[in-house]
Design a protein around this motif. Structure first.
Motif, short mmCIF file in Angstrom:
data_model
loop_
_atom_site.label_atom_id
_atom_site.label_comp_id
_atom_site.label_asym_id
_atom_site.label_seq_id
_atom_site.Cartn_x
_atom_site.Cartn_y
_atom_site.Cartn_z
N CYS A 232 0.83 -1.20 0.00
CA CYS A 232 0.00 0.00 0.00
C CYS A 232 0.87 1.26 0.00
CB CYS A 232 -0.87 -0.02 1.27
SG CYS A 232 -1.77 1.49 1.60
N PHE A 275 -4.71 5.82 2.30
CA PHE A 275 -4.83 4.38 2.10
C PHE A 275 -4.14 3.61 3.23
CE2 PHE A 275 -5.61 5.35 -2.48
CZ PHE A 275 -6.80 4.66 -2.60
N THR A 279 -5.84 0.72 5.52
CA THR A 279 -5.23 -0.61 5.57
C THR A 279 -5.07 -1.08 7.01
OG1 THR A 279 -4.03 -0.12 3.53
CG2 THR A 279 -3.25 -1.99 4.85
#
Length: 402
Positions: A232, A275, A279
């Motif tokens: 990520c 993000f 996550t």
């Protein structure tokens, strides 16, 4: 673990931080007009099997159209959409409902238009939507043909029998684009606006759709049951809407807008979410601890820890071509109306498009695609008609990432 995961609840609590739809007020305030525009009307949805198109359909059906025709090249997705619609208790399909697993730029689509039309509402969701698509010249050609060239051919077909409303989905990446996908949608906006005097056309730019098909987050739901490592970017933030909200903004834009208007959600910078944070929250919700790894290889080597409740994740600095660290919905030159709607900003139709320049650029693209061209030439053509296009090239693409 993943089988008991409530995606809708996670989106609400950990991504959008909203208990109800962002567009609930406008759906309520404008309910009478929405009903008037949709009830007993015939509707064609192109690209209706994707996340946004299917969400649009699920919202639309609550207002009782008398006829619905859905076209999508994804046969499996179309099959699941029909099952979903027929299985739900909060909506019902009209008696005149048909789904066709075809491409809207195939000749057979013209037969459907002739046999099933004319339509009161046409919404086009058939689009390449991923930055990943600029990984090579072949994907770039397919992207631009789908998002621009074929969209233009569709508009030309509709001039003869224009619908009351024509909607074509855009993206927030069309505002000050730095990738070819965003530039393609900006070019699409310019193209459909050139038809604003002939067809009632509207579009909408909006945020990332949480857990949409093909997205990073949807990929997690594929990786985790297989005990595969995650990767990520740790420096990218995005605006997010839920799939339901994505369908709602498109519905509002498709039936409430005046010709040539571009809609967007009135989200603010405090709504941006990274993000990396999502996550970590996702794995926490699934009762995993996180082991931060320094490379993809290290993450792969630590998959044995997953059985013990420790999940390996590789966080990296974004370095792929065309990747913005943040998004925006409009440029200072666009002067949006922020007062007409509670949740929506509207960029009014600006009749400033140089049609000759626009269609010349599209012709140049078609000519370039007759042979084998290269990315630099495509970027130059796009820059000639989109001055604010500032392509970000790094030589890296998302196919080189886990």
């Amino acid at each position: 673990m993943i089988s008991t995961f409530d995606i809708k609840d996670f989106i609400s609590k950990k991504i959008t931080n909203r208990d109800s739809s962002f567009f609930a007020q406008d759906l309520s305030i404008h309910k009478t007009r929405i009903e008037k525009e949709i009830k007993n009307q015939s509707v064609l949805v192109i690209g209706g099997a994707g996340t946004i198109g299917s969400s649009y359909i699920l919202t639309l059906l609550k207002y009782s159209p008398y006829k619905l025709v859905v076209v999508d090249i994804n046969e499996n997705g179309l099959t699941e959409l029909v099952r979903e619609c027929r299985s739900r208790t909060d909506i019902s399909l009209p008696n005149e409902f048909k789904s066709y697993p075809i491409n809207f730029n195939d000749r057979v689509f013209d037969k459907i238009l002739a046999a099933e039309g004319p339509f009161d509402i046409i919404a086009n969701f058939a689009a390449h939507k991923h930055v990943r698509s600029e990984k090579d010249i072949y994907s770039i050609e397919a992207l631009l043909k789908n998002n621009v060239i074929e969209a233009g051919k569709l508009l030309e077909k509709l001039v003869k029998y224009p619908p009351k409303h024509f909607f074509c989905v855009s993206t927030d990446k069309a505002a000050n684009p730095i990738n070819i996908m965003g530039a393609s949608k900006k070019l699409m906006e310019l193209l459909i606006m050139s038809y604003a005097s002939k067809i009632n056309v509207t579009t909408a730019r909006f945020a990332n759709v949480a857990f949409s098909n093909g997205s990073l987050l949807a990929g997690y739901l594929e990786r985790i049951p297989k005990h595969q490592p995650l990767s990520c970017p740790n420096d990218v933030k995005r605006f997010f809407v839920s799939p339901e909200e994505a369908g709602q903004i498109c519905l509002l834009a498709s039936v409430l807008g005046n010709s040539g208007e571009i809609f967007f959600p009135k989200l603010d910078t405090h709504d941006l979410v990274s993000f990396a944070d999502i996550t970590l929250e996702l794995l926490k919700s699934l009762n995993y601890e996180v082991k931060i790894c320094q490379s993809e290889q290290e993450a792969k080597e630590n998959t044995s820890l997953i059985q013990a409740g420790v999940y390996p994740v590789y966080f990296f600095k974004s370095e792929t071509s065309g990747e913005k660290l943040y998004e925006e919905f409009f440029t200072p030159q666009e002067s949006p109306d922020m007062t007409t709607y509670e949740s929506l900003g509207v960029i009014p139709h600006l009749d400033s498009t140089n049609s000759d320049k626009l269609f010349n650029a599209i012709s140049q693209l078609e000519l370039a695609f007759e042979g084998l061209t290269d990315k630099k030439i495509i970027v130059q053509i796009l820059e000639s008609v989109i001055p604010e296009f500032n392509h970000h090239e790094t030589g890296m693409n998302l196919d080189q990432k886990m």
